[in-house]
Design a protein around this motif. Sequence first.
Motif, PDB file in Angstrom:
ATOM      1  N   ALA A   1       1.004  -1.198  -0.081  1.00 20.26           N
ATOM      2  CA  ALA A   1       0.093   0.345   0.052  1.00 20.26           C
ATOM      3  C   ALA A   1       0.765   1.046  -0.071  1.00 20.26           C
ATOM      4  O   ALA A   1       0.451   2.239  -0.378  1.00 20.26           O
ATOM      5  CB  ALA A   1      -1.020   0.171   1.158  1.00 20.26           C
ATOM      6  N   GLY A   2       1.996   1.182   0.536  1.00 20.85           N
ATOM      7  CA  GLY A   2       2.843   2.351   0.531  1.00 20.85           C
ATOM      8  C   GLY A   2       3.725   2.487  -0.594  1.00 20.85           C
ATOM      9  O   GLY A   2       4.786   3.507  -0.569  1.00 20.85           O
ATOM     10  N   MET A   3       3.909   1.562  -1.690  1.00 17.99           N
ATOM     11  CA  MET A   3       5.108   1.649  -2.303  1.00 17.99           C
ATOM     12  C   MET A   3       4.784   1.220  -3.843  1.00 17.99           C
ATOM     13  O   MET A   3       5.501   1.471  -4.715  1.00 17.99           O
ATOM     14  CB  MET A   3       6.122   0.631  -2.040  1.00 17.99           C
ATOM     15  CG  MET A   3       6.274  -0.617  -1.377  1.00 17.99           C
ATOM     16  SD  MET A   3       5.693  -1.814  -2.345  1.00 17.99           S
ATOM     17  CE  MET A   3       7.231  -2.268  -3.180  1.00 17.99           C
ATOM     18  N   GLN A   4       3.547   1.006  -4.148  1.00 19.90           N
ATOM     19  CA  GLN A   4       3.348   0.082  -5.349  1.00 19.90           C
ATOM     20  C   GLN A   4       3.186   1.250  -6.568  1.00 19.90           C
ATOM     21  O   GLN A   4       2.842   0.944  -7.728  1.00 19.90           O
ATOM     22  CB  GLN A   4       2.131  -0.863  -5.301  1.00 19.90           C
ATOM     23  CG  GLN A   4       0.760  -0.586  -4.870  1.00 19.90           C
ATOM     24  CD  GLN A   4      -0.098  -1.703  -4.713  1.00 19.90           C
ATOM     25  OE1 GLN A   4       0.379  -2.755  -4.874  1.00 19.90           O
ATOM     26  NE2 GLN A   4      -1.080  -1.583  -4.488  1.00 19.90           N
ATOM     27  N   THR A   5       2.986   2.524  -6.133  1.00 22.24           N
ATOM     28  CA  THR A   5       2.909   3.644  -7.168  1.00 22.24           C
ATOM     29  C   THR A   5       4.467   4.142  -7.714  1.00 22.24           C
ATOM     30  O   THR A   5       4.350   4.922  -8.213  1.00 22.24           O
ATOM     31  CB  THR A   5       2.087   4.864  -6.963  1.00 22.24           C
ATOM     32  OG1 THR A   5       2.542   5.267  -5.420  1.00 22.24           O
ATOM     33  CG2 THR A   5       0.395   4.219  -6.621  1.00 22.24           C
TER      34      THR A   5
END
Lengths: 315, 272
Positions: free
Chosen positions: A268-272
Amino acid sequence: MANVLVYIDTPGEHLHKTDRELLTLAGMLGEPVVALCGVLTDGVSAELGAHGAGVLYLPAQDGLGDVLVAGKAAFLAAAAVEAKADAVLLGNTFEAKEIAARVGIRLSSGVITDAIAVGEDFSVTKSVFAGSYTVNASVTTGCPIITVKANSVETATVQGGSSPEVRRVHVAAPSHAARITERSERAVSGRPSLDEARIVVAGGRGVDGNFGPVEELADALGGAVGASRAATDAGWIDHSAQIGQTGKTVSPQLYISAGISGAIQQKAGMQTAKVIVAVNKDPDAPVFDIADFGIVGDLSTVLPQATAEINNRRS
Amino acid sequence: MDEAIPALNIAVLVKHVPDTQFDRHLNGAHRTTDRSESILSELDEYALEAALQLVEAQGGNGHRVTAVTMGPPAAVNAVKKALQIGADEGIHLCDDALAGSDASGTSRALAAVVRHLGTADLVLTGMASTDGETSLVPAQLAELLQLPQVTFASSLELTHDGGGRQLIARRESDNVAETVRSTLPAVVSVTDQINEPRYPNFKGIMAAKKKPITTLTLADIGLEASEVGFSGAWTRVEQAQQRPPRSQGVIITDEGDAGRRLVDFLAEQKLL
Ligand SMILES: Cc1cc2nc3c(=O)[nH]c(=O)nc-3n(C[C@H](O)[C@H](O)[C@H](O)COP(=O)(O)OP(=O)(O)OC[C@H]3O[C@@H](n4cnc5c(N)ncnc54)[C@H](O)[C@@H]3O)c2cc1C
Ligand SMILES: Nc1ncnc2c1ncn2[C@@H]1O[C@H](COP(=O)(O)O)[C@@H](O)[C@H]1O
């Protein structure tokens, strides 16, 4: 032209990069004006001018920061009224979002958080559900209050800007507020901050107590160091390094994940991130599902080899 | 030493949210959250645990933990789960007019519920809802209720010293750790650092069946339909686009040169 009020909190000796981004964005949308909480140095004043701020609102009294959020929110709401602001821009830290929240109630205005772009009509682009949707949202009532993520704009200065004109805003001290009775500042590392970094190298339980290989690779790449909750919970690294649902959300150019399984809360914190590299000794680790380049291997040998190779190529 | 311990009333706000383990969707003309596969927000379990621990630490009798949710009919399941875990009673604000509420509308509605309850010494919430993830609601509640705001608490205790109850909380942010003190009543949000939430056990699940749940409508809490829902929202989602899921790239197995191959990859991507 629209008056776009930018909120700046405790700049220190220099404006933060995110402050300069907000000022640049305000200049693209209209006339930047600033509400600043904290000490104003001559240096900061000159930097504000260089980024196009014509008017600077300061609280008429000290101590707004001694209480939690309420004082700063009261000040920003008052400054927005004085400035006849057409929109208010803030950073996207937890505290900035809370200030935005309260200003929204005070001004009967809609608040949108986590903006990655703001259009001329103040419509906002943001991603939701851990990056699985991109949405466009608008404020329909009141003065748009928008918190903007770091790295959403390229900073730029203006020609011939001079220090802004200072105006003082009187604020009634909030009667119902929690008091901050102790504050301890932690030492800041020389590395870029996680919010701002182009490159993040993150370690998880797989580092087994030793963040050395992660830090050395981060330094070779000029990146920031992040961590999974398993690593911060173990006390191997400060909680502020946590990436994920309850930590930081980052969207760097490059995210290197080492010894992290890739639980949903971590993703949730890094997949962009633009490019994801994963190093994990378990070929079935879920992090490989989203990796652009994955290495099934031991981080304690792969990372140092990469660091040495980068340093070699540079020398 | 026979000092009577004043009873503590805590309202815990619990949200029914789509399970983050599955794909989540925005649906319909208004692009609202699909709530079909929903559960009690995992971050609100920390707030409930904090409430139960505060009450247990107080000793004495008569303390009350009330789980409050606002949402469509199925949202009552968040309250039921909270009762199984240990809350004493539940409140479900449910009204068709609430559909489409944004953060401000949600805050107005929940503030009205808290006022309706009348007696809360503490309003405890999670640090963020796992669907909206704005963290706006706790701060807006504090502003609306004119109560002290103690948000992102990573520890929480009550003291009785110096006239009346006070709460002491720790907060950690990037470069500062803070200690915060407040009088009661207050609005408090807690992080996932604060405790380890308990699971419901068989006894709790059986006991929950007898615990009261009250359903409230807007009329019960004195709000007009126009203050909440789509009509009372101050923001609007104009467009929503699903992002293509990330696909897997190249996966290699280390044969002694993976570090160098990683650097080759970075060079190709112009990331060095
Ligand atoms: C409410 C809630 C919120 C949460 N929020 C977050 C959050 O914000 N961020 C977050 O990260 N987590 C969060 N979590 C926790 C999350 O669910 C996972 O437990 C956590 O991310 C696991 O961390 P990890 O991948 O480091 O550890 P593990 O899952 O134990 O994975 C360790 C990995 O390291 C690999 N490994 C071991 N040794 C080596 C080696 N020598 N070389 C290479 N690989 C190795 C293993 O194969 C394994 O895949 C949250 C959980 C909850 C319930
Ligand atoms: N509909 C709701 N019902 C009950 N509690 C809610 C609701 N929406 C938000 N909350 C509470 O407010 C917290 C923060 O939510 P948010 O501001 O949406 O990120 C959540 O963790 C809940 O405790």
